[in-house]
Design a protein around this motif. Structure first.
Motif, mmCIF file in Angstrom:
data_model
loop_
_atom_site.group_PDB
_atom_site.id
_atom_site.type_symbol
_atom_site.label_atom_id
_atom_site.label_comp_id
_atom_site.label_asym_id
_atom_site.label_seq_id
_atom_site.Cartn_x
_atom_site.Cartn_y
_atom_site.Cartn_z
ATOM 1 N N GLU A 23 -6.079 14.592 7.076
ATOM 2 C CA GLU A 23 -4.838 13.928 7.455
ATOM 3 C C GLU A 23 -4.244 13.234 6.239
ATOM 4 O OE1 GLU A 23 -3.046 13.987 10.004
ATOM 5 O OE2 GLU A 23 -4.429 14.971 11.406
ATOM 6 N N SER A 25 -0.938 10.729 5.100
ATOM 7 C CA SER A 25 0.217 9.995 5.607
ATOM 8 C C SER A 25 0.863 9.238 4.475
ATOM 9 C CB SER A 25 -0.180 9.065 6.752
ATOM 10 O OG SER A 25 -1.344 8.353 6.423
ATOM 11 N N GLU A 26 2.114 8.993 4.673
ATOM 12 C CA GLU A 26 2.913 8.346 3.638
ATOM 13 C C GLU A 26 3.373 7.001 4.178
ATOM 14 O OE1 GLU A 26 6.801 10.023 1.883
ATOM 15 O OE2 GLU A 26 5.306 11.643 1.864
ATOM 16 N N PRO A 27 3.083 5.917 3.494
ATOM 17 C CA PRO A 27 3.554 4.641 4.026
ATOM 18 C C PRO A 27 5.081 4.558 3.984
ATOM 19 C CG PRO A 27 2.486 4.340 1.890
ATOM 20 C CD PRO A 27 2.359 5.782 2.240
ATOM 21 N N ARG A 28 5.665 4.142 5.106
ATOM 22 C CA ARG A 28 7.100 3.875 5.102
ATOM 23 C C ARG A 28 7.234 2.360 5.006
ATOM 24 N NH1 ARG A 28 7.706 7.997 10.060
ATOM 25 N NH2 ARG A 28 5.790 6.871 10.483
ATOM 26 N N ALA A 29 7.174 1.881 3.793
ATOM 27 C CA ALA A 29 7.149 0.436 3.577
ATOM 28 C C ALA A 29 8.391 0.012 2.813
ATOM 29 C CB ALA A 29 5.886 0.050 2.816
ATOM 30 N N ARG A 30 9.300 -0.657 3.505
ATOM 31 C CA ARG A 30 10.503 -1.161 2.836
ATOM 32 C C ARG A 30 10.642 -2.647 3.138
ATOM 33 N NH1 ARG A 30 13.370 3.142 4.763
ATOM 34 N NH2 ARG A 30 14.574 1.752 6.079
ATOM 35 N N TYR A 31 10.990 -3.387 2.126
ATOM 36 C CA TYR A 31 11.127 -4.840 2.255
ATOM 37 C C TYR A 31 12.462 -5.256 1.651
ATOM 38 C CZ TYR A 31 6.040 -4.315 2.666
ATOM 39 O OH TYR A 31 4.784 -3.921 3.036
ATOM 40 N N SER A 32 13.034 -6.338 2.148
ATOM 41 C CA SER A 32 14.187 -6.914 1.450
ATOM 42 C C SER A 32 13.895 -8.399 1.294
ATOM 43 C CB SER A 32 15.479 -6.676 2.218
ATOM 44 O OG SER A 32 15.367 -7.193 3.505
ATOM 45 N N MET A 33 13.492 -8.775 0.106
ATOM 46 C CA MET A 33 12.963 -10.119 -0.100
ATOM 47 C C MET A 33 14.005 -11.105 -0.596
ATOM 48 S SD MET A 33 9.486 -8.878 -1.739
ATOM 49 C CE MET A 33 8.255 -8.036 -0.782
ATOM 50 N N THR A 34 13.970 -12.270 -0.017
ATOM 51 C CA THR A 34 14.858 -13.349 -0.421
ATOM 52 C C THR A 34 14.468 -13.847 -1.807
ATOM 53 O OG1 THR A 34 15.022 -14.036 1.869
ATOM 54 C CG2 THR A 34 15.600 -15.676 0.225
#
Ligand code: ZN
Lengths: 175, 384
Positions: A23, A25-34
């Protein structure tokens, strides 16, 4: 696999490795940091062609990049100050390959710059600083350590091209 | 034997988003308040060590431990991170102080879920990569809904019973200044609300919020120097069950049960119900979890639905649960949620809970859980 020789055992081929992996899988990790209070004002300053910092009156430390608190005294900083945009090279390196391991046409010189803030003096342990490219230095300057302690000055992008980023400073130039 | 007291707590945030402050600035604000609450201590001089509870994927920074020290006053001092709920950090701090190696330890946890653009994908990433993740479940809440159903079936608990809990806790939330999601609903509205993953509807699932919380713990000798109105940590326990769902008892939370047994034993309590003027602060980020926890930690039996109907867990009942609301009203600030419960319990015992105050609150049982798909729980018993 040819890079190292194994004693005994049977090494796996590339194909066999692929067959084992079941298996992926690809992390779908998006952040918008202050950026927060300190960095927001710092980046606003860059847009206007000034490098801003904060100062703690209790220990005399000037923070560039700025903080709203002094980590050493654990109190809120006393006020904002401006660097002259000049300083001296604290240390520098020459890189010959890019992040994706390709040879660079021209070595990239990256330095930690101890910035001047008029009215303040700093030791070599705690000082306001910035890490940036040096655009008019060669790898020879680094190898011979000529670049150490050299006076440098920020070269700014034209005002209309600035976006409030560390890259609003194109690089530092030896003066 | 060294005894441990909570000598100060502070917080920042508890709102759906906090665009004006970076996470560091938020933690600084919470720490500053906690240190003032502890008697205006200077962390650079007075605090021996620091523990931070955070998780890299929530932070969006790998090796986020390195980001922990400066905003809590921990630069060039012993600081370490526990990847877990804030109450697990409290357990660490208690052990550190009881060991005799440290007298004063600060604990920090924060969460800024508003900055995670792909929050449900990050949650999915915590699922078993071989057996569960490839199923690509439509709702991340399905895993908890499965547990909810198993729990409800084993104890014959109806959807109305969950509703009674939600109505009670949401109403309690109106008394708290930290409960930005609080609103009153009635059972009828609850029963008609849209299902997310049966048996859980939208009102059964807590929203998120941003918050930072700091607690200062100290040994008895040091603590008595600061105050004579102290909140004592009498017991603490934590445990993790097996992660794989099919191997786990889904009706009871065994990790909570073991954590509670350990905490009660340490506190010298035979039955938690025997604690006088008790307040319970527990993780209710899924409504059923609150009821499952009450049974798991010995505060209710199989007839829990009857207890709910007769108001045992109401503010005026024998065992007030989340008397100022919990996760359903405050939102979940990720790993800081356990400290949010500790904060409410601490305020109750200090008599500082404002309109959420339960008269004469004397003992508190605090429960923490790591949330989504996890089987790690902590229990802390506080007394004044
Ligand atoms: Zn200072």
């Amino acid at each position: 696999m040819g890079m190292f020789r194994l004693r005994g055992g049977t090494s796996l081929s590339d194909r066999e490795f692929r067959e084992i992996v079941k298996e992926s899988s690809e992390p779908r990790a998006r952040y918008s940091m202050t950026a927060g209070q300190a960095y927001s004002r710092f980046f606003e300053g860059l847009k206007n062609g000034v490098i801003l910092g904060t100062v703690c009156d209790s220990c005399g430390m000037v923070f560039i990049p700025p903080k709203i608190y002094c980590p050493y005294c654990f109190r809120s900083v006393s006020r904002w100050v401006e660097s002259s945009g000049e300083g001296k090279v604290f240390t520098a390196v020459a890189s010959y390959i890019s992040a994706d391991v390709k040879p660079l046409d021209k070595p990239e010189i990256v330095a930690v710059i101890k910035l001047d803030v008029p009215g303040y003096r700093f030791d070599n342990y705690r000082f306001p600083g910035i890490m940036h490219r040096i655009c008019n230095a060669s790898d020879e300057d680094v190898k011979t350590q000529r670049i150490f302690d050299a006076r440098v000055r920020a070269r700014w992008l034209p005002k209309e091209k600035r976006t409030g980023s560390i890259n609003d400073i194109e690089c530092f130039e030896v003066v | 034997m060294v005894e441990v007291a909570v000598i100060g707590m502070g917080y920042s945030g508890f709102s759906p988003s906090t665009p004006h402050l970076s996470f560091r600035e938020m933690v600084y604000e919470a720490a500053k308040r906690a240190y003032i609450d502890a008697g205006d201590i200077d962390p650079r001089r007075d605090i021996d060590a620091f523990v931070s509870c955070q998780e890299d994927f929530w932070e969006g920074v790998s090796i986020s431990d390195e980001f922990a020290p400066e905003q809590i006053g921990g630069v060039l001092k012993p600081v370490y991170t526990v990847a877990g709920d804030g109450l697990q950090c409290i357990a660490s701090a208690v052990a550190m102080i009881k060991s005799g190696a440290f007298d004063v330890v600060a604990v920090e946890a924060h969460g800024k879920p508003s900055e995670i653009s792909t929050l449900s994908d990050i949650v999915r990433f915590s699922f078993d990569p071989i057996y569960v993740r490839p199923l690509d479940l439509a709702s991340i809440h399905a895993l908890q809904a499965i547990e909810a159903r198993a729990f409800m079936d084993s104890f014959n608990i109806s959807k109305e019973a969950l509703g009674l809990y939600v109505v009670m806790s949401r109403r309690n939330g109106l008394r708290s200044s930290r409960a930005s999601h609080a609103s009153e609903i009635d059972l009828d509205t609850y029963m008609k609300s849209d299902m997310v993953s049966d048996p859980l509807s939208e009102h059964d699932i807590a929203p998120f919020s941003d918050a930072a919380i700091v607690a200062v713990l100290a040994s008895d000798t040091v603590a008595r120097g600061y105050s004579d109105d102290l909140v004592w940590v009498r017991g603490v326990g934590f445990a993790s069950d097996i992660y794989t769902y099919v191997f786990r008892d889904l009706s009871i939370d065994r990790s909570a049960r073991i954590a509670a047994d350990k905490a009660y034993k340490m506190a010298g309590i035979d039955s938690p119900k025997s604690l006088r003027n008790l307040v319970v602060e527990l993780d209710e980020r899924y409504s059923y979890k609150a009821l499952q926890t009450l049974i798991s930690i010995g505060l209710a039996g199989p007839d829990i639905a009857r207890d709910l109907e007769s108001g045992v867990f109401n503010r005026s009942g024998a065992i007030p649960v989340n008397p100022g609301g919990g996760a359903l009203s405050e939102g979940v600030p990720l790993e800081a949620h356990g400290l949010a419960r500790l904060l409410s319990g601490y305020e109750q015992l200090k008599g500082r809970a404002g309109s959420a105050q339960i008269d004469d609150a004397e003992n508190a049982i605090i429960h923490g859980w790591r949330g989504f798909a996890t089987a790690t729980s902590s229990i802390v018993v506080l007394s004044r």
